[in-house]
Design a protein around this motif. Structure first.
Motif, PDB file in Angstrom:
ATOM      1  N   LYS A   1      28.559  41.304  52.575  1.00  0.00           N
ATOM      2  CA  LYS A   1      28.882  40.365  53.705  1.00  0.00           C
ATOM      3  C   LYS A   1      29.714  40.836  54.545  1.00  0.00           C
ATOM      4  CE  LYS A   1      26.562  36.238  52.789  1.00  0.00           C
ATOM      5  NZ  LYS A   1      25.704  35.701  53.875  1.00  0.00           N
ATOM      6  N   ASN A   2      30.622  41.750  53.971  1.00  0.00           N
ATOM      7  CA  ASN A   2      31.839  42.261  54.735  1.00  0.00           C
ATOM      8  C   ASN A   2      31.947  43.806  54.634  1.00  0.00           C
ATOM      9  OD1 ASN A   2      33.379  39.475  55.411  1.00  0.00           O
ATOM     10  ND2 ASN A   2      32.826  39.567  53.067  1.00  0.00           N
TER      11      ASN A   2
ATOM     12  N   GLU B   1      30.928  42.729  49.398  1.00  0.00           N
ATOM     13  CA  GLU B   1      30.986  44.001  50.250  1.00  0.00           C
ATOM     14  C   GLU B   1      29.807  43.828  51.116  1.00  0.00           C
ATOM     15  OE1 GLU B   1      33.476  47.353  47.697  1.00  0.00           O
ATOM     16  OE2 GLU B   1      31.135  47.216  47.785  1.00  0.00           O
TER      17      GLU B   1
ATOM     18  N   TYR C   1      42.988  40.042  56.430  1.00  0.00           N
ATOM     19  CA  TYR C   1      41.398  40.242  56.938  1.00  0.00           C
ATOM     20  C   TYR C   1      40.654  38.818  56.724  1.00  0.00           C
ATOM     21  CZ  TYR C   1      37.174  42.066  58.380  1.00  0.00           C
ATOM     22  OH  TYR C   1      36.172  42.266  59.315  1.00  0.00           O
ATOM     23  N   ARG C   2      39.980  38.534  57.717  1.00  0.00           N
ATOM     24  CA  ARG C   2      39.026  37.130  57.157  1.00  0.00           C
ATOM     25  C   ARG C   2      37.588  37.631  56.815  1.00  0.00           C
ATOM     26  NH1 ARG C   2      39.420  32.156  61.087  1.00  0.00           N
ATOM     27  NH2 ARG C   2      41.134  32.123  59.702  1.00  0.00           N
ATOM     28  N   LEU C   3      37.270  36.870  55.539  1.00  0.00           N
ATOM     29  CA  LEU C   3      36.165  37.556  54.813  1.00  0.00           C
ATOM     30  C   LEU C   3      35.202  36.517  54.910  1.00  0.00           C
ATOM     31  CD1 LEU C   3      37.862  38.972  51.519  1.00  0.00           C
ATOM     32  CD2 LEU C   3      36.866  40.156  53.365  1.00  0.00           C
ATOM     33  N   LEU C   4      33.976  36.993  55.025  1.00  0.00           N
ATOM     34  CA  LEU C   4      32.628  35.774  55.253  1.00  0.00           C
ATOM     35  C   LEU C   4      32.322  35.853  53.703  1.00  0.00           C
ATOM     36  CD1 LEU C   4      30.861  34.039  56.484  1.00  0.00           C
ATOM     37  CD2 LEU C   4      29.315  36.260  56.815  1.00  0.00           C
TER      38      LEU C   4
ATOM     39  N   LYS D   1      39.490  42.642  45.643  1.00  0.00           N
ATOM     40  CA  LYS D   1      38.120  42.267  45.916  1.00  0.00           C
ATOM     41  C   LYS D   1      37.642  41.791  44.471  1.00  0.00           C
ATOM     42  CE  LYS D   1      37.042  46.456  48.698  1.00  0.00           C
ATOM     43  NZ  LYS D   1      36.307  47.573  48.679  1.00  0.00           N
TER      44      LYS D   1
ATOM     45  N   PRO E   1      27.508  33.914  59.944  1.00  0.00           N
ATOM     46  CA  PRO E   1      28.824  34.075  60.923  1.00  0.00           C
ATOM     47  C   PRO E   1      28.704  32.701  61.843  1.00  0.00           C
ATOM     48  CG  PRO E   1      28.205  36.261  60.410  1.00  0.00           C
ATOM     49  CD  PRO E   1      27.442  35.395  59.925  1.00  0.00           C
TER      50      PRO E   1
ATOM     51  N   GLU F   1      32.911  46.103  56.017  1.00  0.00           N
ATOM     52  CA  GLU F   1      34.328  46.939  56.745  1.00  0.00           C
ATOM     53  C   GLU F   1      35.265  47.070  55.609  1.00  0.00           C
ATOM     54  OE1 GLU F   1      34.127  42.626  57.860  1.00  0.00           O
ATOM     55  OE2 GLU F   1      32.847  44.379  57.903  1.00  0.00           O
TER      56      GLU F   1
ATOM     57  N   LYS G   1      43.645  36.823  63.299  1.00  0.00           N
ATOM     58  CA  LYS G   1      43.021  37.675  62.216  1.00  0.00           C
ATOM     59  C   LYS G   1      43.376  39.268  62.795  1.00  0.00           C
ATOM     60  CE  LYS G   1      39.204  36.242  64.358  1.00  0.00           C
ATOM     61  NZ  LYS G   1      39.813  34.835  65.054  1.00  0.00           N
TER      62      LYS G   1
ATOM     63  N   TYR H   1      35.008  31.194  54.966  1.00  0.00           N
ATOM     64  CA  TYR H   1      35.613  32.325  55.230  1.00  0.00           C
ATOM     65  C   TYR H   1      36.972  32.083  54.181  1.00  0.00           C
ATOM     66  CZ  TYR H   1      33.084  33.322  59.336  1.00  0.00           C
ATOM     67  OH  TYR H   1      32.205  33.575  60.344  1.00  0.00           O
TER      68      TYR H   1
END
Length: 631
Positions: free
Chosen positions: A166-167, A164, A178-181, A149, A186, A169, A453, A140
């Motif tokens: 993976k995330n 995008e 914000y926590r990005l994968l 980005k 997950p 939102e 988060k 993460y």
């Protein structure tokens, strides 16, 4: 029949378990936990999980669990699991290294470790290696200010499209915090494995270290939680921990950012007089009556000035409470002499130097006041060579650390830190809804609370139920920290939380008083439903002693005691009782924490020099419409 198959099919598929007796069924009641149920039937949580694999994800009210009798289950020898009885001085780290299992696998096999920690005599189940499934670790990344980005994708060698995907939102916009994968799937139960390089972003900015002395009953597990480090990271900083944790060890621990407010846990004590020597203790009080300005006002009478001068009313309230503390001490026969002086202070001026020139403060055992932080610091500096402790009784300012200065009111940063420490102690999933206008709050969370988060906001600044629910975790309390004065933003957040209550545990949190929540536009019943929680310097006191105090104060002063009056009593009585311990005020402040009617006094060294009070209450709205202290 559908319920019968839903229960038994998973059990029949679990082929390693052989039954020699019939099992018991248990109907789950709302609020029950696996640990409580296991204790009820004298089995381990792991025994229940083996028969009810779905219970690991979520425990549903009114569902049926299979409970084994203690002799009713045996495990096929081909995949027998080892048990380990915890011995004195053993640590989780040492046990994990001994059996070559990961921290996550050991806690999965023994869920009570998350809530109870490691305790001597516990029976631990050591999972066999062929049961530990390998999977790609999820990585993460928490979005930092000014990141894009493009920069994040480039950093991890992926494309923006992959990021995008993976995330999804973040397609409309990228939110700070914000926590990005980045890769992997997950992690279940919000178990996040972060890339080492990402952790460095949060801690390398200004890394500093301090020494920490290990206290009785502390373990490698509790120390790692206290300093927000993994056990491996703590051992890397202190290789001697490989041989176990010993009382008195000096550890190297980080002190920057999120670690700067780490405090030792002190036991709260009710002080009783122990002044065996019989020496009379001298207390000086510096209170801003400003009598000369009152007498010099020819336009307004003293009565008129009292009606409009809020600062003077605050002073008189504090003084009235202090007088009651002095009277209480004299009623107990305590040998004290109290001198009260008019500090004649404004924010940047006072009469302290003149009082000192008359040698009236140097022989004091403790000085209470002045009120303004600047004047309290001046007083402390002037008395530092005499080693006279000076208590700043009302100021919330951060102030300058001075050896003999004691800040009696916890600062706002201490309140915030205590709130987040409490949520972590409950293994909570911490989320934050922050108004875009509150950039300082976002920066504070990013720097000091990076595990919190941020909930993505809609274009109009509101919270959608979908965005919030996507970040909630089953089986844990989800704390939602609300930082906004925007009525519509508050309403949408509360509505989203209430709608999620049927499937998740959620609780609303604020870090400081929010006038909008007290307005008629916010439904109070929803705040009660969500058990609104917040940190506070004082609490409500409904004890017998508290009622007696209020009745006595009302009888003497013909008015109920204000918060300032109660603080006057608490600060003064606390100082008196500390002087009655056959020790100096400094010695008691270093070793003893106290709780008076409504205020706590838990002094800690501030930057190794000054002394700050970290006595904070965590309060919440209870269903009976009262405010209670959270345990």
């Amino acid at each position: 029949m559908k319920y019968f198959f839903a229960i038994w099919i998973p059990v029949l598929l679990f082929t390693n378990v052989i039954f020699s007796q019939e099992t018991i069924t248990h109907k789950v009641e709302r609020g029950e936990t696996i640990t409580e149920i296991a204790k009820m039937y004298k089995v381990t949580p792991y025994d229940i999980y083996k028969l009810n694999p779905d219970a690991q994800d979520k425990l549903k009210p009114r569902s049926l669990l299979l409970i084994p009798s203690k002799s009713g289950i045996r495990v096929a020898s081909s995949q027998a699991e080892i048990t380990h009885k915890v011995l004195p001085k053993e640590t989780l780290y040492g046990i994990e290294k001994k059996y070559n299992v990961s921290d996550a696998d050991l806690k999965k096999a023994n869920p009570f470790l998350e809530t109870d920690g490691l305790q001597i005599g516990q029976e631990l189940t050591i999972p066999s290696k062929n049961k530990i499934k390998s999977s790609e670790k999820a990585v993460y990344h928490d979005v930092l200010p000014k990141e894009t980005k493009y920069s994040i994708a480039k950093k991890y060698g992926i494309t923006i499209a992959e990021l995008e995907k993976k995330n999804p939102e973040i397609i409309p916009n990228l939110t700070i915090g914000y926590r990005l994968l980045i890769k992997g799937n997950p992690a279940k139960n919000n178990e996040v494995v972060q890339n080492t390089e990402i952790k460095q972003n949060a801690t390398d900015a200004a890394k500093k270290y301090v020494s920490y002395e290990v206290k009785p009953k502390e373990t490698l597990y509790s120390l790692s939680k206290k300093f927000n480090l993994s056990q491996d990271e703590l051992v890397a900083l202190n290789p001697e921990l490989k041989n176990g944790v010993e009382i008195g060890m000096l550890l190297k621990v980080p002190t920057n950012g999120m670690f700067s407010n780490v405090s030792e846990n002190k036991v709260y004590t009710d002080l009783t007089a122990k002044n065996n020597s019989g020496d009379r203790k001298k207390i000086a009080m510096l209170l801003p009556f400003n009598v000369s300005s009152l007498e010099g006002d020819d336009t307004n009478s003293i009565v008129a000035q009292l009606k409009k001068d809020k600062f003077l009313n605050m002073t008189l309230d504090f003084y009235a409470g202090a007088l009651m503390a002095i009277d209480s001490a004299k009623a107990l026969g305590l040998p004290i002499d109290v001198s009260i002086y008019d500090s004649q202070e404004t924010k940047y001026n006072s009469n302290i130097a003149a009082i000192l020139n008359n040698n009236k403060l140097q022989n004091s055992d403790v000085v209470i006041g002045p009120f303004y932080q600047n004047n309290a610091e001046v007083t402390a500096r002037l008395l530092s060579s005499y080693n006279v402790p000076v208590i700043s009784p009302l100021s919330k300012d951060e102030g300058t650390p001075i050896t003999n200065l004691y800040q009696a009111v916890p600062t706002n940063d201490v309140l915030k830190t205590k709130m987040f420490d409490f949520m972590r102690s409950k293994n909570g999933n911490m989320l934050a809804v922050v108004d875009k206008k509150k950039g300082s709050v976002i920066q504070y969370l990013s720097k000091n609370q990076p595990d919190v988060k941020l909930v993505p906001l809609n274009d109009n600044g509101t919270v959608s139920a979908e965005n919030l629910k996507n970040m909630l975790v089953s089986g844990r309390m989800n704390y939602v920290v609300l930082e906004t004065a925007n009525t519509w933003m508050i309403k949408t957040t509360i509505t989203s939380m209430v709608s999620a209550m049927s499937n998740y545990q959620v609780q609303l949190v604020v870090l400081e008083p929010n006038e909008t929540l007290d307005s008629d536009e916010i439904n109070f019943s929803n705040l009660v439903k969500l058990k609104l929680m917040y940190p506070s310097v004082s609490r409500e006191d409904s004890s017998v002693e508290g009622v007696v105090f209020e009745n006595k104060f009302r009888k003497i002063n013909s008015i109920s005691p204000s918060d300032y009056a109660i603080r006057g009593f608490d600060v003064t009585f606390d100082a008196i009782m500390r002087l009655m311990q056959n020790k100096s005020f400094e010695e008691t402040a270093n070793t003893i924490s106290t709780q008076q009617f409504k205020n706590k006094f838990e002094y800690h060294k501030k930057d190794g020099v000054g002394n700050a009070n970290k006595g904070v209450y965590i309060l919440y709205y209870d269903s009976d419409l009262t405010v209670k202290v959270a345990n």
